[in-house]
Structure formats: structure tokens, C-alpha cells
Design a protein around this motif. Structure first.
Motif, PDB file in Angstrom:
ATOM      1  N   HIS A  49      36.857  47.732  26.752  1.00  0.00           N
ATOM      2  CA  HIS A  49      36.861  48.328  28.084  1.00  0.00           C
ATOM      3  C   HIS A  49      38.245  48.381  28.702  1.00  0.00           C
ATOM      4  O   HIS A  49      38.507  49.231  29.545  1.00  0.00           O
ATOM      5  CB  HIS A  49      35.909  47.573  29.000  1.00  0.00           C
ATOM      6  CG  HIS A  49      34.480  47.660  28.548  1.00  0.00           C
ATOM      7  ND1 HIS A  49      33.526  46.783  28.951  1.00  0.00           N
ATOM      8  CD2 HIS A  49      33.867  48.522  27.699  1.00  0.00           C
ATOM      9  CE1 HIS A  49      32.365  47.088  28.397  1.00  0.00           C
ATOM     10  NE2 HIS A  49      32.556  48.147  27.620  1.00  0.00           N
ATOM     11  N   ARG A  50      39.134  47.479  28.308  1.00  0.00           N
ATOM     12  CA  ARG A  50      40.464  47.451  28.914  1.00  0.00           C
ATOM     13  C   ARG A  50      41.315  48.599  28.392  1.00  0.00           C
ATOM     14  O   ARG A  50      41.305  48.893  27.208  1.00  0.00           O
ATOM     15  CB  ARG A  50      41.166  46.133  28.613  1.00  0.00           C
ATOM     16  CG  ARG A  50      40.405  44.944  29.150  1.00  0.00           C
ATOM     17  CD  ARG A  50      41.235  43.711  29.087  1.00  0.00           C
ATOM     18  NE  ARG A  50      42.192  43.724  30.177  1.00  0.00           N
ATOM     19  CZ  ARG A  50      43.198  42.875  30.277  1.00  0.00           C
ATOM     20  NH1 ARG A  50      43.386  41.976  29.341  1.00  0.00           N
ATOM     21  NH2 ARG A  50      44.032  42.931  31.293  1.00  0.00           N
ATOM     22  N   GLY A  51      42.032  49.245  29.275  1.00  0.00           N
ATOM     23  CA  GLY A  51      42.955  50.301  28.887  1.00  0.00           C
ATOM     24  C   GLY A  51      42.288  51.570  28.430  1.00  0.00           C
ATOM     25  O   GLY A  51      42.872  52.363  27.703  1.00  0.00           O
ATOM     26  N   GLN A  52      41.045  51.785  28.879  1.00  0.00           N
ATOM     27  CA  GLN A  52      40.309  52.989  28.490  1.00  0.00           C
ATOM     28  C   GLN A  52      40.713  54.157  29.375  1.00  0.00           C
ATOM     29  O   GLN A  52      40.752  54.015  30.582  1.00  0.00           O
ATOM     30  CB  GLN A  52      38.812  52.724  28.699  1.00  0.00           C
ATOM     31  CG  GLN A  52      37.960  52.952  27.518  1.00  0.00           C
ATOM     32  CD  GLN A  52      36.499  52.697  27.823  1.00  0.00           C
ATOM     33  OE1 GLN A  52      36.023  53.027  28.891  1.00  0.00           O
ATOM     34  NE2 GLN A  52      35.805  52.104  26.892  1.00  0.00           N
ATOM     35  N   PRO A  53      41.011  55.317  28.794  1.00  0.00           N
ATOM     36  CA  PRO A  53      41.256  56.485  29.639  1.00  0.00           C
ATOM     37  C   PRO A  53      39.929  57.056  30.131  1.00  0.00           C
ATOM     38  O   PRO A  53      38.863  56.642  29.686  1.00  0.00           O
ATOM     39  CB  PRO A  53      41.943  57.460  28.685  1.00  0.00           C
ATOM     40  CG  PRO A  53      41.421  57.098  27.354  1.00  0.00           C
ATOM     41  CD  PRO A  53      41.197  55.607  27.385  1.00  0.00           C
TER      42      PRO A  53
END
Length: 96
Positions: A49-53
Motif C-alpha cells: 500500500h505504501r507509495g502506490q500511485p
């Protein structure tokens, strides 16, 4: 009552993984490095989930402009506008 239109709305098919495709998120995706000027495909890994565009950029090709911490700064044309995205390497694949 008004329906919610959150960050992940209308992305059920895009943000699901196929069952049992091996290891869910190999460490090599997180450790890959890119240089400025490289062309990369934005392929969202739904298990990270982290750094998802945003899901609208899934499947697009962008150029690496710079680096911000562990993430990369990407530039791409969206219609007539030039957009910059901050994306972690888990969601990027080098164009060959």
C-alpha cells in the motif's frame, strides 16, 4: 446520501492479484534501482500500500526525473498536462 468516491473507488479489478501466483511480493521489487531518464511501466502491486500511485496511472509508461527518499519522481503526460508522481519501486517495472 451520497456515495463515497475515495482513492481506491472503482478499482476492484485493477487492484486484485491473481490467487497463488507464487510469492506475493518478492524483495527484489523493493530493491530494484533506476537511473534518471529511464522509462518505466507503472504496474501497481496491490499487496503493497505504501507509495502506490493513483489507479488511473496503472499501465502507463513514465520517465524517471529524480529520487525522493526511497521513492522515485516520475514525469508523464496525462492528456495535455505534464504530471509528476512519487512512486515506490515496488510498483515500477523497467521498460525493455
Amino acid at each position: 446520501m451520497q456515495r463515497s468516491r475515495g482513492f481506491k473507488s472503482r478499482s476492484r479489478k485493477k487492484l486484485t492479484k491473481k490467487p497463488r501466483t507464487g510469492r506475493s511480493n518478492p524483495i527484489t521489487n523493493k530493491l530494484q534501482t533506476f537511473e534518471e531518464g529511464d522509462l518505466v511501466h507503472i504496474i501497481i502491486d496491490p499487496s503493497v500500500h505504501r507509495g502506490q500511485p493513483h489507479s488511473r496511472f496503472h499501465g502507463k509508461t513514465a520517465e524517471i526525473i529524480g529520487k525522493r527518499g526511497q521513492a522515485y519522481l516520475l514525469g508523464l503526460k496525462d492528456g495535455n498536462k505534464f504530471k509528476e508522481l512519487i512512486v515506490r519501486p515496488d510498483h515500477l517495472k523497467l521498460q525493455e
